[in-house]
Design a protein around this motif. Structure first.
Motif, short mmCIF file in Angstrom:
data_model
loop_
_atom_site.label_atom_id
_atom_site.label_comp_id
_atom_site.label_asym_id
_atom_site.label_seq_id
_atom_site.Cartn_x
_atom_site.Cartn_y
_atom_site.Cartn_z
N LEU A 88 0.83 -1.20 0.00
CA LEU A 88 0.00 0.00 0.00
C LEU A 88 0.87 1.26 0.00
CD1 LEU A 88 -2.81 -1.17 2.41
CD2 LEU A 88 -3.16 -0.42 0.05
N ARG A 89 2.00 1.20 0.70
CA ARG A 89 2.93 2.35 0.73
C ARG A 89 3.50 2.60 -0.67
NH1 ARG A 89 6.56 0.41 3.90
NH2 ARG A 89 5.13 0.45 5.63
N VAL A 90 3.86 1.52 -1.37
CA VAL A 90 4.37 1.66 -2.74
C VAL A 90 3.30 2.31 -3.62
CG1 VAL A 90 5.10 0.37 -4.81
CG2 VAL A 90 5.97 -0.29 -2.55
N LEU A 91 2.07 1.84 -3.51
CA LEU A 91 0.96 2.40 -4.30
C LEU A 91 0.69 3.85 -3.92
CD1 LEU A 91 -1.39 -0.72 -4.24
CD2 LEU A 91 -0.25 0.23 -6.26
N ARG A 92 0.78 4.15 -2.64
CA ARG A 92 0.54 5.51 -2.16
C ARG A 92 1.63 6.46 -2.66
NH1 ARG A 92 0.58 4.82 3.35
NH2 ARG A 92 2.50 5.95 3.59
N ASN A 93 2.88 6.00 -2.66
CA ASN A 93 3.99 6.82 -3.13
C ASN A 93 3.87 7.17 -4.61
OD1 ASN A 93 5.13 6.88 -0.59
ND2 ASN A 93 6.59 5.25 -1.00
N MET A 94 3.14 6.35 -5.36
CA MET A 94 2.92 6.62 -6.78
C MET A 94 1.58 7.33 -7.01
SD MET A 94 5.50 5.72 -8.57
CE MET A 94 4.74 5.90 -10.17
#
Length: 94
Positions: A53-59
């Motif tokens: 979710l952090r990876v998706l949020r960072n994008m």
């Protein structure tokens, strides 16, 4: 500037190229979910779910809102849902 746009687009597709993250997008396209719900749906740990979710949020693909101590995730905007839906229609038409 146009080159930066192409790079960001390629990075977006790269992030979406991971099956776990694709499953998360699929789930969030239907409804807002907390980390524990996403983890249960995917059958992975909450820690692994939080990382994805952090990876998706960072994008800027997903966003979250806090309700007390619980973070609820949803797709960042309608463009992400449209992109996902079009991709799904493409593979289902083959």
């Amino acid at each position: 500037k146009p080159n930066e746009t192409i790079i960001r687009l390629a990075q977006t597709f790269k992030v979406l190229g991971d099956p776990t993250r694709t499953k998360i997008i699929f789930a969030l396209a239907k409804e807002e979910l907390c980390v524990c719900d996403v983890a249960t749906l995917l059958g992975i740990s909450q820690s692994a779910t939080s990382h994805q979710l952090r990876v998706l949020r960072n994008m800027n693909l997903v966003k979250y809102r806090k309700d007390g101590r619980i973070a609820y995730y949803s797709l960042d905007d309608v463009h992400i849902k449209n992109l996902f839906d079009e991709g799904l229609r493409h593979v289902e038409a083959e």
